[in-house]
Design an enzyme around this catalytic site. Sequence first.
Site, PDB file in Angstrom:
ATOM      1  N   ASP A   9      52.133  97.212  10.411  1.00  0.00           N
ATOM      2  CA  ASP A   9      53.388  96.645  10.945  1.00  0.00           C
ATOM      3  C   ASP A   9      54.267  95.974   9.878  1.00  0.00           C
ATOM      4  O   ASP A   9      53.898  94.911   9.337  1.00  0.00           O
ATOM      5  CB  ASP A   9      53.092  95.597  12.028  1.00  0.00           C
ATOM      6  CG  ASP A   9      52.180  96.110  13.135  1.00  0.00           C
ATOM      7  OD1 ASP A   9      51.297  96.952  12.850  1.00  0.00           O
ATOM      8  OD2 ASP A   9      52.343  95.658  14.278  1.00  0.00           O
ATOM      9  N   GLU A  40      57.405  98.247  13.901  1.00  0.00           N
ATOM     10  CA  GLU A  40      57.806  97.645  15.183  1.00  0.00           C
ATOM     11  C   GLU A  40      58.345  96.226  15.048  1.00  0.00           C
ATOM     12  O   GLU A  40      58.959  95.722  15.979  1.00  0.00           O
ATOM     13  CB  GLU A  40      56.624  97.651  16.170  1.00  0.00           C
ATOM     14  CG  GLU A  40      55.536  96.663  15.814  1.00  0.00           C
ATOM     15  CD  GLU A  40      54.841  96.068  17.031  1.00  0.00           C
ATOM     16  OE1 GLU A  40      55.184  96.433  18.156  1.00  0.00           O
ATOM     17  OE2 GLU A  40      53.952  95.227  16.837  1.00  0.00           O
ATOM     18  N   ASN A  41      58.095  95.569  13.895  1.00  0.00           N
ATOM     19  CA  ASN A  41      58.606  94.208  13.703  1.00  0.00           C
ATOM     20  C   ASN A  41      59.593  94.141  12.537  1.00  0.00           C
ATOM     21  O   ASN A  41      59.815  93.080  11.958  1.00  0.00           O
ATOM     22  CB  ASN A  41      57.460  93.234  13.418  1.00  0.00           C
ATOM     23  CG  ASN A  41      56.333  93.330  14.413  1.00  0.00           C
ATOM     24  OD1 ASN A  41      55.297  93.914  14.130  1.00  0.00           O
ATOM     25  ND2 ASN A  41      56.540  92.775  15.602  1.00  0.00           N
ATOM     26  N   HIS A  69      56.902  96.391  20.695  1.00  0.00           N
ATOM     27  CA  HIS A  69      58.257  95.862  20.461  1.00  0.00           C
ATOM     28  C   HIS A  69      59.308  96.965  20.365  1.00  0.00           C
ATOM     29  O   HIS A  69      60.440  96.709  19.939  1.00  0.00           O
ATOM     30  CB  HIS A  69      58.275  95.027  19.178  1.00  0.00           C
ATOM     31  CG  HIS A  69      57.536  93.726  19.307  1.00  0.00           C
ATOM     32  ND1 HIS A  69      58.004  92.686  20.088  1.00  0.00           N
ATOM     33  CD2 HIS A  69      56.371  93.298  18.785  1.00  0.00           C
ATOM     34  CE1 HIS A  69      57.156  91.670  20.032  1.00  0.00           C
ATOM     35  NE2 HIS A  69      56.141  92.011  19.250  1.00  0.00           N
ATOM     36  N   HIS A 152      47.631 100.893  19.018  1.00  0.00           N
ATOM     37  CA  HIS A 152      48.381  99.640  18.901  1.00  0.00           C
ATOM     38  C   HIS A 152      47.923  98.730  20.039  1.00  0.00           C
ATOM     39  O   HIS A 152      48.385  98.842  21.177  1.00  0.00           O
ATOM     40  CB  HIS A 152      49.874  99.951  19.005  1.00  0.00           C
ATOM     41  CG  HIS A 152      50.737  98.814  18.607  1.00  0.00           C
ATOM     42  ND1 HIS A 152      51.070  98.540  17.303  1.00  0.00           N
ATOM     43  CD2 HIS A 152      51.335  97.846  19.340  1.00  0.00           C
ATOM     44  CE1 HIS A 152      51.833  97.478  17.248  1.00  0.00           C
ATOM     45  NE2 HIS A 152      52.006  97.026  18.476  1.00  0.00           N
ATOM     46  N   HIS A 177      49.000  96.121  15.389  1.00  0.00           N
ATOM     47  CA  HIS A 177      49.438  95.126  16.375  1.00  0.00           C
ATOM     48  C   HIS A 177      48.919  93.711  16.102  1.00  0.00           C
ATOM     49  O   HIS A 177      49.672  92.757  16.270  1.00  0.00           O
ATOM     50  CB  HIS A 177      49.069  95.522  17.809  1.00  0.00           C
ATOM     51  CG  HIS A 177      49.437  94.491  18.842  1.00  0.00           C
ATOM     52  ND1 HIS A 177      50.737  94.205  19.167  1.00  0.00           N
ATOM     53  CD2 HIS A 177      48.671  93.652  19.604  1.00  0.00           C
ATOM     54  CE1 HIS A 177      50.768  93.247  20.098  1.00  0.00           C
ATOM     55  NE2 HIS A 177      49.528  92.901  20.370  1.00  0.00           N
ATOM     56  N   HIS A 179      48.087  92.368  13.264  1.00  0.00           N
ATOM     57  CA  HIS A 179      48.648  91.889  11.992  1.00  0.00           C
ATOM     58  C   HIS A 179      47.609  91.317  11.034  1.00  0.00           C
ATOM     59  O   HIS A 179      47.976  90.730  10.021  1.00  0.00           O
ATOM     60  CB  HIS A 179      49.759  90.846  12.225  1.00  0.00           C
ATOM     61  CG  HIS A 179      51.006  91.413  12.824  1.00  0.00           C
ATOM     62  ND1 HIS A 179      52.240  90.807  12.716  1.00  0.00           N
ATOM     63  CD2 HIS A 179      51.225  92.543  13.543  1.00  0.00           C
ATOM     64  CE1 HIS A 179      53.158  91.530  13.343  1.00  0.00           C
ATOM     65  NE2 HIS A 179      52.556  92.592  13.860  1.00  0.00           N
TER      66      HIS A 179
HETATM   67 FE   LIG Z   1      52.682  94.978  18.592  1.00  0.00          FE
HETATM   68 FE   LIG Z   2      53.330  94.093  15.218  1.00  0.00          FE
END
Ligand SMILES: [Fe+2]
Ligand SMILES: [Fe+2]
Length: 272
Positions: A9, A40-41, A69, A152, A177, A179
Site C-alpha cells: 500500500d 489504495e492510500n 479505499h 486485502h 491492508h 500496513h
Molecule cells: Fe485497506
Molecule cells: Fe492500505
Amino acid sequence: MPKVLFIGDIVGRPGREFVIKTLPELRSKLGLDLIIANAENSAGLAGITATIANDLAQASVDGITLGDHVWDQRGFSEDIKKLDFVCRPANLPRICPGHDHLILKCKNFRVAVFTLLGRTFMKLKAECPFLTADHMIEKIGNNADAIIVEIHAEATSEKVALGRYLDGRVAMVVGTHTHIPTADGCILPHGTAYLTDAGMTGPYDSVLGTDVQTIIDQFLDGMPRRYTVAKNDIRLCGCIVNINEKTNLASNFETVCIRDEHACKVEETKEV
Ligand SMILES: [Fe+2]
Ligand SMILES: [Fe+2]
C-alpha cells in the site's frame, strides 16, 4: 524467468514521491520484468486519483491494485473506467465499475493479477473471496500464463487460509491492508509464494502511515479527528517473486524493504 515486484500500500505524498523517485532505477538494478503496486492510500490516506495513477505508471508501475479505499476519492468511480492498468477488488458487487483483473505482459509471458477483499472485520460489501478466487481463475483461463492474487484483508487467518486454498494454482498470494510487513514469507508446499502482509510504502515513523499523536489521542478520548499523513522514515516495502515459465508457479521469493535515506540500496532482502 519473469521477476515480479509487488509493492505494498502506497501511502500519501511521501509514499508516492518515494516510489516515483526510486522505481525507475530499481527496475533496472534488480532486473524487474513487472511491477505491481497497491495504491489504495496514495491520495492522502484514502483512495487514488487518475492523476496519481498516471504518475505511478510513468514511474514504471505496470499494474495498480486497490483495496477497501477504492472509492474514497470523488470522481474515481468514473475515472477508473479509463484506466486500463488499474483494477478494483474482484469480489466487489459485479455492478461496480472498473476492471476486476489485469493481464500484464513481459516479453511473451502473461501474468494476471487480481485483488480479493477479506470479509472478516472489513466494512466494504464483498462476495466470498475463496469462491471469487475460483471464479476468477476459471475466467482468466488461458488468457494468462501465471496468476498473482492479492488478499486485502484484516484477519491473518483469512489471509493464510486463502494462501493455502490457492496453493499450487497461482504463482503468488500476497496480503495487503494492515500496513505492517510480516515475517512469514515462504513458498508453500505446492509452489505458491505466500506473504501475509507486504507492508506499506510510506512513512514508518507513524501509526500505519498516520501521524502518531493524532491516533494516540483518538484512542484516548474516542473523538473524531482529521488524519494527516506522517512524514518520516519513508520505506518501500513489498516482495519479489520469480515465476518458473514451465510450472507457472514460484521458483524464488524474497521480501524487500528499501529506506529513503539509502534510495535504491536494497537495505534488507530476506530470501525464503
Ligand atoms: Fe485497506
Ligand atoms: Fe492500505
